[in-house]
Enzyme design. Structure first.
Site, short mmCIF file in Angstrom:
data_model
loop_
_atom_site.label_atom_id
_atom_site.label_comp_id
_atom_site.label_asym_id
_atom_site.label_seq_id
_atom_site.Cartn_x
_atom_site.Cartn_y
_atom_site.Cartn_z
N ASP A 98 0.92 -1.27 -0.04
CA ASP A 98 -0.01 0.09 -0.03
C ASP A 98 0.76 1.10 -0.12
O ASP A 98 1.71 1.38 0.89
CB ASP A 98 -0.71 0.01 1.13
CG ASP A 98 -2.20 0.57 0.94
OD1 ASP A 98 -3.24 0.02 1.39
OD2 ASP A 98 -2.06 1.55 0.35
N ASP A 194 -2.85 4.65 -2.57
CA ASP A 194 -3.84 5.31 -1.33
C ASP A 194 -4.21 6.61 -1.90
O ASP A 194 -3.25 7.47 -2.35
CB ASP A 194 -3.35 5.66 -0.23
CG ASP A 194 -4.19 5.89 0.87
OD1 ASP A 194 -4.98 5.08 1.48
OD2 ASP A 194 -3.90 7.08 1.43
N GLU A 236 -6.63 3.92 -5.86
CA GLU A 236 -7.80 4.28 -5.17
C GLU A 236 -8.28 5.63 -5.56
O GLU A 236 -7.36 6.68 -5.27
CB GLU A 236 -7.71 4.06 -3.54
CG GLU A 236 -8.82 4.13 -2.87
CD GLU A 236 -8.88 4.89 -1.44
OE1 GLU A 236 -7.67 5.46 -1.01
OE2 GLU A 236 -9.63 4.60 -0.77
N HIS A 308 -11.06 -2.53 3.91
CA HIS A 308 -11.08 -2.07 5.68
C HIS A 308 -11.55 -0.60 5.77
O HIS A 308 -11.56 -0.44 7.04
CB HIS A 308 -9.28 -1.89 5.82
CG HIS A 308 -8.61 -0.57 5.19
ND1 HIS A 308 -8.32 -0.57 3.54
CD2 HIS A 308 -8.08 0.38 5.42
CE1 HIS A 308 -7.92 0.29 3.35
NE2 HIS A 308 -7.87 1.03 4.21
N ASP A 309 -12.09 0.01 4.67
CA ASP A 309 -12.78 1.31 4.88
C ASP A 309 -14.26 1.06 4.79
O ASP A 309 -15.16 1.86 5.38
CB ASP A 309 -12.27 2.35 4.01
CG ASP A 309 -10.88 2.64 3.84
OD1 ASP A 309 -10.53 3.29 2.90
OD2 ASP A 309 -10.28 2.94 5.14
O1 TEU Z 1 -9.09 5.93 2.08
C1 TEU Z 1 -9.66 7.12 1.36
C2 TEU Z 1 -10.84 7.19 1.32
O2 TEU Z 1 -11.70 6.93 0.19
C3 TEU Z 1 -11.58 7.05 2.39
O3 TEU Z 1 -11.82 8.48 3.14
C4 TEU Z 1 -12.73 6.33 2.85
O4 TEU Z 1 -13.56 6.75 1.95
C5 TEU Z 1 -13.23 6.80 4.03
O5 TEU Z 1 -12.43 5.95 5.02
C6 TEU Z 1 -14.54 5.77 4.15
O6 TEU Z 1 -15.27 6.23 5.45
C7 TEU Z 1 -7.75 5.80 2.22
C8 TEU Z 1 -7.53 4.69 3.19
O7 TEU Z 1 -8.26 3.49 2.38
C9 TEU Z 1 -7.91 5.05 4.51
O8 TEU Z 1 -7.88 3.75 5.30
C10 TEU Z 1 -7.34 6.18 4.94
O9 TEU Z 1 -7.73 6.51 6.14
C11 TEU Z 1 -7.34 7.04 4.06
O10 TEU Z 1 -7.25 6.79 2.44
C12 TEU Z 1 -6.04 8.28 4.55
O11 TEU Z 1 -4.93 7.83 3.94
#
Ligand code: TEU
Ligand code: CA
Length: 532
Positions: A98, A194, A236, A308-309
């Site tokens: 990542d 990311d 992403e 994970h989000d």
């Molecule tokens: O996530 C980006 C993103 O889109 C997140 O804001 C997501 O939509 C949100 O957490 C949903 O509630 C990436 C990573 O996957 C995330 O874990 C990180 O917190 C974020 O970037 C900052 O690095």
């Protein structure tokens, strides 16, 4: 032209904090992952996407990096990391890391230097202003925080401990490219990038996602790091349109994109993820149809509903009453489409979301911040918790449920986040042995995808577009013609299949006979070959 290996590959995302602890400190680690590689091979995984394990104060669980070229001690050592790469490759598994380069941790040496004085050589690695502008953080609150030492505000689209990098600074970019090439030279097979849609931002013009510099910087990153390597990259890009996603993948700047057109369909339009609204399946089907049609023979799709989000897919779109059936149904309609499948850890055994009884049990910074913000806005505890139960990222971050032993076999110590109490019923040991388990279904589905080119090469035709319960579509490629059926209904219903020569390829209920007029059970799913 030979098919790129990542078009046929199945990717499995590991959230290292919650996957497997090996030293009893209650936190997942690299040695724990190494001990579970055969489990992934058994599932039919080809590529591991490893969420961050770099040095980090863990303000955002590793998405706040303080040193890109060292492994955080809670996960192990650089030797452990090299061991993971080596053993994974020996087992025929590729590994992508990542890459979080839209921002660093505020503990990164660059930021420590930058904030020490306005004329420090690293000052321009970040974004500073005398006065804040009306831009909000993704996690709630303002995107500017005042730095007392150097008497200016710095910009952070995420937590205030994740200052955004200033990609307009050429020296910074060169520094990032060195880091990327160092990891690639170490033998990893690519990256998940990311929020890479944000690196082209122009803050003064309020252009954040898909900003004016995105293409030039992606081109420079590709030319400097990716071009001459047989690797895989997935960006992403939450703010990107489907058209731009296709353009970027068609140009090959990135191999594929995590596109978010389907992610926000169960939230009130424009009000963000915490403002809940029931999913409209017709809308859901339209978005996937657009993605399939736009990318067909041009770009390339990633196929994901979990990560994970995002909340756990069976809790979000399926049914707890019909947990296994709906988990299999969701996998069928998602992975029957064109694109590279991305399985999030626990999805393959039908793990569910969590409803912690106390806010003290939550760990996610986004969840804790939004709780306070909504409370300050005067929302009732009940409505706040309804949003948190539905959308908290901790839903997907409770420890992997391996077996029925204490803490689900995740750790011998006290887990950093509580294990879902349903681990006694839902765990890998139980599910892998179950011939009707979710694991076995995923394994069969991925084997089927690899056997028939129609899943990778075929076109896509949605059927019954206005049906609110049925997700049914056809795929064609040369002499291969398949029909994918998924029922989102929690009741029995009839369907008509206007085909003659049908043969069943996979089903989540083999008691159901395939014929032109069928009565299907709740959350029924199958893939049928038409014409033999
Ligand atoms: O996530 C980006 C993103 O889109 C997140 O804001 C997501 O939509 C949100 O957490 C949903 O509630 C990436 C990573 O996957 C995330 O874990 C990180 O917190 C974020 O970037 C900052 O690095
Ligand atoms: Ca550990």
């Amino acid at each position: 032209m030979a098919l790129k290996w990542w078009k046929k590959a199945v990717v499995y995302q590991i959230y290292p904090l919650s996957f497997q602890d090996s030293n009893g400190d209650g936190i997942g680690d690299l040695k724990g992952i190494i001990s579970r590689l055969d489990y992934l091979k058994n599932l039919g995984v080809d590529v591991i996407w490893l969420s961050p394990v770099y040095q980090s104060p863990m303000d955002d669980n590793g998405y706040d990096i303080s040193d890109y070229l060292s492994i955080d001690p809670i996960f192990g050592t650089m030797d452990d990391m090299k061991d993971l790469i080596k053993v994974a490759h020996e087992k025929g598994l590729k590994l992508i890391m990542d890459l979080v380069v839209n921002h660093t941790s505020d503990e990164h040496i660059w930021f420590k230097e930058a904030r020490s004085s306005q004329d420090n050589r690293y000052r321009d690695y970040y974004i500073w202003k005398d006065e804040p502008t009306p831009i909000g953080s993704v996690f709630g609150g303002p995107a500017w925080t005042y730095d007392e030492t150097s008497k200016q505000y710095y910009f952070h689209l995420f937590s205030k401990r994740q200052p955004d990098l200033n990609w307009k600074n050429k020296e910074l970019r060169q520094h990032i490219y060195q880091i990327v090439n160092t990891w690639l030279d170490m033998g990893i097979d690519g990256f998940r990038l990311d929020v890479i849609d944000l690196i082209g931002k122009d803050v003064d013009r309020f252009q954040l996602s898909d900003g004016p510099y995105l293409y030039p910087f992606l081109q420079e990153l590709y030319d400097t790091c990716f071009k001459d390597r047989d690797i895989m990259t997935v960006g992403e890009m939450p703010g990107l349109s489907i058209e731009r996603a296709r353009d970027i993948t068609e140009k090959g700047l990135l191999d594929m994109v995590f596109q978010f057109a389907h992610v926000g369909l169960d939230e009130m339009p424009g009000q963000g993820k915490w403002a809940l609204k029931p999913l409209d399946l017709v809308e859901f089907k339209k978005v996937f149809t657009r993605l399939q049609h736009l990318m067909y023979q041009k770009g390339w799709n990633s196929l994901f509903l979990s990560n994970h989000d995002q909340p756990r897919v069976v809790s979000r779109y399926g049914s707890l009453e019909y947990r296994k059936e709906s988990a299999k149904m969701l996998a069928t309609v998602l992975y029957g489409m064109q694109g590279t499948p991305y399985v999030y850890q626990g999805e393959e055994i039908g793990m569910t979301g969590i409803r912690f009884s106390s806010m003290d049990q939550y760990r996610d910074i986004e969840t804790k911040q939004i709780y306070q913000i909504l409370k300050n806005e005067g929302l009732t505890e009940e409505s706040i918790m309804a949003s948190i139960y539905a959308k908290s990222r901790d839903n997907s971050r409770t420890p992997f449920q391996w077996d029925q032993t204490k803490h689900a076999g995740f750790t011998q110590g006290n887990p950093w986040i509580d294990v879902n109490p349903n681990y006694l019923e839902i765990n890998a040991q139980h599910d892998v042995q179950d011939s009707h388990g979710v694991f076995q279904y995923y394994k069969d589905l991925f084997a089927l995808r690899k056997k028939l080119d129609v899943f990778t090469e075929g076109d896509f035709r949605l059927l019954h577009q206005e049906d609110q319960e049925l997700f049914m579509y056809e795929r064609h490629h040369e002499d291969q013609h398949v029909l994918v059926i998924g029922s989102f209904a929690n009741r029995e219903r009839n369907i008509t299949l206007p085909y003659q020569n049908m043969s069943l390829l996979i089903s989540n209920d083999h008691a159901v006979e395939i014929k032109p007029e069928m009565k299907i059970p709740p959350y029924f799913a199958c893939i049928i070959r038409i014409g033999g």
